[in-house]
Design a protein around this motif. Structure first.
Motif: not given
Length: 94
Positions: A66-76
Motif C-alpha cells: 500500500t503506497f501513496d502514488d504521489a510519492k512512489t510507483d510500481v516501477t520504484a
C-alpha cells in the motif's frame, strides 16, 4: 504576468496533494526461496518513501504493498525488491 504565474503555482502546490491516491498492488516475487527472504523484501519496500504498508507472503511468493502514488510507483517498488536481490513484477489481478 509574473504575479499570475506565482498565483497559479501556489494554487497547484496547494491542490496537488488532492490528486494523490493511496493504492494497493500485489507484486509477484518468485525468487524468494526461504522463509527468511520475506524479511528482506519487506524491509526494501517499507524503506521507500510513500509506502505505508507491505505484507509479504512466502507461500504465495507475493508482496502486497500500500503506497501513496504521489510519492512512489510500481516501477520504484519493483526496483527496490530487485536491488534487494529479489526481482519482482506486478502480479496479474484476477
Amino acid at each position: 504576468m509574473n504575479k499570475f504565474s506565482l498565483a497559479l503555482a501556489s494554487i497547484f502546490l496547494v491542490t496537488a496533494p488532492v490528486w494523490a491516491a493511496v493504492q494497493t498492488v500485489t507484486l509477484s516475487v518468485p525468487t524468494m526461496d526461504c522463509p527468511v527472504c520475506p524479511i528482506t523484501v519487506k524491509k526494501a519496500l517499507t524503506n521507500l518513501q510513500g509506502v505505508s504498508k507491505a505484507e509479504v507472503n512466502f507461500d504465495k511468493r507475493q508482496a502486497t504493498v500500500t503506497f501513496d502514488d504521489a510519492k512512489t510507483d510500481v516501477t520504484a517498488l519493483t526496483q527496490a525488491t530487485t536491488n534487494a536481490g529479489y526481482p519482482s513484477t506486478l502480479a496479474k489481478q484476477p
